[in-house]
Design an enzyme around this catalytic site. Structure first.
Site, PDB file in Angstrom:
ATOM      1  N   GLU A 186       0.861  -1.178   0.000  1.00 28.09           N
ATOM      2  CA  GLU A 186       0.000   0.000   0.000  1.00 28.09           C
ATOM      3  C   GLU A 186       0.905   1.238   0.000  1.00 28.09           C
ATOM      4  O   GLU A 186       1.791   1.340   0.850  1.00 28.09           O
ATOM      5  CB  GLU A 186      -0.895   0.008   1.244  1.00 28.09           C
ATOM      6  CG  GLU A 186      -1.849  -1.160   1.335  1.00 28.09           C
ATOM      7  CD  GLU A 186      -2.569  -1.184   2.675  1.00 28.09           C
ATOM      8  OE1 GLU A 186      -3.447  -0.327   2.894  1.00 28.09           O
ATOM      9  OE2 GLU A 186      -2.242  -2.048   3.507  1.00 28.09           O
ATOM     10  N   ARG A 231       4.081 -12.863  10.215  1.00 23.75           N
ATOM     11  CA  ARG A 231       4.804 -11.601  10.104  1.00 23.75           C
ATOM     12  C   ARG A 231       5.998 -11.643  11.047  1.00 23.75           C
ATOM     13  O   ARG A 231       5.919 -12.158  12.152  1.00 23.75           O
ATOM     14  CB  ARG A 231       3.889 -10.443  10.484  1.00 23.75           C
ATOM     15  CG  ARG A 231       4.557  -9.079  10.398  1.00 23.75           C
ATOM     16  CD  ARG A 231       3.565  -7.968  10.644  1.00 23.75           C
ATOM     17  NE  ARG A 231       2.935  -8.080  11.946  1.00 23.75           N
ATOM     18  CZ  ARG A 231       1.969  -7.264  12.354  1.00 23.75           C
ATOM     19  NH1 ARG A 231       1.497  -6.332  11.558  1.00 23.75           N
ATOM     20  NH2 ARG A 231       1.449  -7.413  13.566  1.00 23.75           N
ATOM     21  N   LYS A 240       3.463   1.024  10.441  1.00 23.97           N
ATOM     22  CA  LYS A 240       3.557   2.262   9.663  1.00 23.97           C
ATOM     23  C   LYS A 240       3.051   3.452  10.467  1.00 23.97           C
ATOM     24  O   LYS A 240       3.604   4.543  10.370  1.00 23.97           O
ATOM     25  CB  LYS A 240       2.757   2.131   8.356  1.00 23.97           C
ATOM     26  CG  LYS A 240       3.448   1.316   7.279  1.00 23.97           C
ATOM     27  CD  LYS A 240       2.630   1.360   6.001  1.00 23.97           C
ATOM     28  CE  LYS A 240       3.260   0.528   4.907  1.00 23.97           C
ATOM     29  NZ  LYS A 240       2.457   0.538   3.663  1.00 23.97           N
TER      30      LYS A 240
END
Length: 560
Positions: free
Chosen positions: A35, A262, A272
């Site tokens: 993204e 992850r 983020k």
């Protein structure tokens, strides 16, 4: 099971099973789908290496697809940075794709769902929708707008697209099952109204598809065979498949979503939102600050793409989340830099040293190896003179028998040069040593082939000639956080663990061969560590960032 099969990770086993059950290699296609709402970090590096690594292993194409469905947070700056990072890591994508490329097709498919009675426009508030979804232990309740007529739903959806309604007034929801065990299946939102300028489509659209609707359909349009996501998307797989079921053409490849754990990393954060907070609050100078775990920050710090790829391959792919010690990244970095980084001399904490029996005004060039690990690296010449700089910590008036550096009455060898003996020292009024006076043995020059030059002393010091030295700014870095898991504390904010001493700037002296160094050049300052020329350097001022030490010191710090 043979040894080759044992070495496969579980993701590769999935692919191998598919190939063994009728899937063909020419149907394989992977993708990396960031993204564009921030800079890529170490966790993304693992995903990049996974997807592009599979492409290399199976000789299959890999798409770089930007999931650009939220213009409120996305910018072209991030797109450019992501492309730069992926390329810098050594990977090349087959197609550069954007979810925004598919906005019209996604809209048409959503309209088809409405016509089939599988989607409806909901005019409730976000809070009401969330409440009616129920809980994991209680079923949801239907929206009062769930049974709107198809005609009215089409009209409202077209009006939403035309910009006739304000943000938040309507959403489009899939009509699935408000009593589903998986809460994501309880009539999920497909579209929302958002009056924002998109970095690619500008103001062409004011409704934007949600991630769950966009992702699988984008995979399908690109004919991606295997869509690998992190574990937080495991619950989304059922919805991913439901959306595909509504439009799949049996003659085309059906994407398969599978999940891996992850990676979390010690002494840092990779959210983020939290990285953005560090930037916006001025804790760091920007996304590429060398203390940041972003790929751009690692690059500016002097990490090599080879070391990051080696790190990602070393930690591998797992089914369970765990915390990876960032010291392992430093290990793979040192392994690489030791092979490729030229050796130079730089003095970080200078102390003047005068060789009293070296002739006034005399200069000579000494031959130095560029990298003893690489014979092809050749040699260079380093100027030598009567007045030198050495490290302050390399001299003591008195030192115990384990101190093999310079002390009064003791001898050491100057790297690539002569053996010297400390005779005396000068102090300022506060008792600080400001100069060391030495004598040298003219016959002890390294590589001269004389018997005296072969004489052994226990210590060897790096140095630079005072007359020829270049002044440089050097940035020394410590970890950005004092705690190994700064965002894992329920009673404290991660910002509470910011290390106030994570950056120190000093003035150093380096050998003149570095006058031609340019941004991104990496060096080993002998005995001091690895350094990289920073982008802030100019023709008048060299700026170096310390990349890492010559050995792991973190484990000792953690144990103290």
């Amino acid at each position: 099971m043979n040894e080759a099969e044992k070495s496969l990770n579980f993701i590769e086993h999935i692919i191998e099973d598919d190939l063994a059950n009728g899937f063909t290699k020419d149907q394989l296609r992977f993708r990396f789908p960031p993204e564009p709402n921030g800079y890529l970090h170490m966790g993304h590096a693992s995903s990049i290496c996974l997807n592009f690594g599979l492409g290399n292993r199976y000789n299959a194409p890999v798409n770089l697809r930007f999931d650009d469905t939220n213009p409120a947070k996305e910018e072209q700056e991030y797109v450019d940075a992501i492309k730069k990072d992926v390329s810098w890591l050594g990977f090349q994508w087959d197609k550069e794709c954007y979810a925004s490329d598919y906005f019209q097709q996604l809209y048409d498919w959503a309209l088809a769902l409405i016509k089939e009675g599988k989607a409806y426009v909901d005019s409730q508030t976000a809070e009401a929708i969330a409440t009616q979804k129920g809980t994991p232990t209680s079923v949801g309740t239907n929206s009062p707008f769930r049974d709107r007529s198809i005609t009215e739903n089409i009209r409202l959806f077209e009006e939403m697209k035309a910009g006739k309604h304000e943000s938040g007034t309507h959403v489009l929801r899939a009509k699935i099952d408000m009593s589903a065990a998986n809460m994501l299946m309880r009539d999920p939102i497909i579209y929302r109204i958002l009056h924002k300028t998109h970095h690619r489509t500008q103001n062409d659209w004011c409704i934007y598809p949600m991630y769950d609707w966009t992702h699988g359909e984008s995979d399908y349009l690109e004919q991606v065979s295997h869509s690998f996501c992190t574990l937080e998307f495991a619950m989304h797989r059922e919805l991913y498949d439901w959306f595909l079921d509504q439009l799949i053409d049996p003659s085309l490849v059906r994407p398969k979503q599978r999940e891996f754990a992850r990676r979390n990393f010690s002494h840092t954060v990779v959210s983020k939102r939290k990285l953005m907070q560090l930037v916006e609050q001025g804790v760091v100078s920007g996304w590429d600050d060398p203390r940041m775990p972003t790929i751009s920050g690692l690059r500016r710090r002097g990490y090599t793409p080879e070391s990051i790829v080696a790190f990602a391959n070393t930690i591998g792919i797992a089914k369970r989340e765990n915390v990876v010690d960032v010291s392992l990244l430093d290990f793979t970095l040192r392994e690489h830099l030791n092979r490729v980084a030229p050796r130079v001399m730089g003095v970080l904490n200078p102390l003047k040293l005068v060789i009293t029996n070296y002739p006034e005004g005399q200069e000579e060039l000494l031959v130095a190896e560029n990298n003893q690990e690489d014979e092809s690296a050749g040699t260079r010449e380093v100027p030598f003179s009567r007045a030198l700089f050495i490290e302050q910590e390399d001299f003591k008036e008195e030192g115990n028998r384990k101190f093999f550096r310079l002390k009064l009455g003791g001898e050491v060898r100057l790297k690539n040069g002569y053996i010297i003996k400390a005779e005396s020292c000068t102090k300022d009024p506060n008792g600080n040593i400001t100069e060391v006076q030495c004598t040298y043995d003219p016959l002890s020059k390294s590589g001269s082939g004389t018997e005296e030059s072969l004489r052994k002393v226990k210590g060897t010091l790096h140095w630079v000639s005072q007359k020829h030295a270049l002044t440089a700014k050097v940035r020394l870095y410590d970890r950005l956080f004092t705690d190994p898991t700064p965002d894992a504390h329920k009673d404290k904010d991660f910002m509470d663990f910011i290390n106030p001493n994570s950056l120190e700037e000093i003035t150093a002296y380096v050998e003149p061969s570095l006058a031609s160094a340019k941004e991104g050049d990496r060096f080993q300052f002998q005995r001091m560590g690895y350094f990289v020329v920073d982008q802030d350097s100019s023709s008048d001022q060299l700026v170096f960032n310390k990349t890492t030490g010559l050995r792991d010191t973190w484990s000792k710090l953690d144990a103290s």
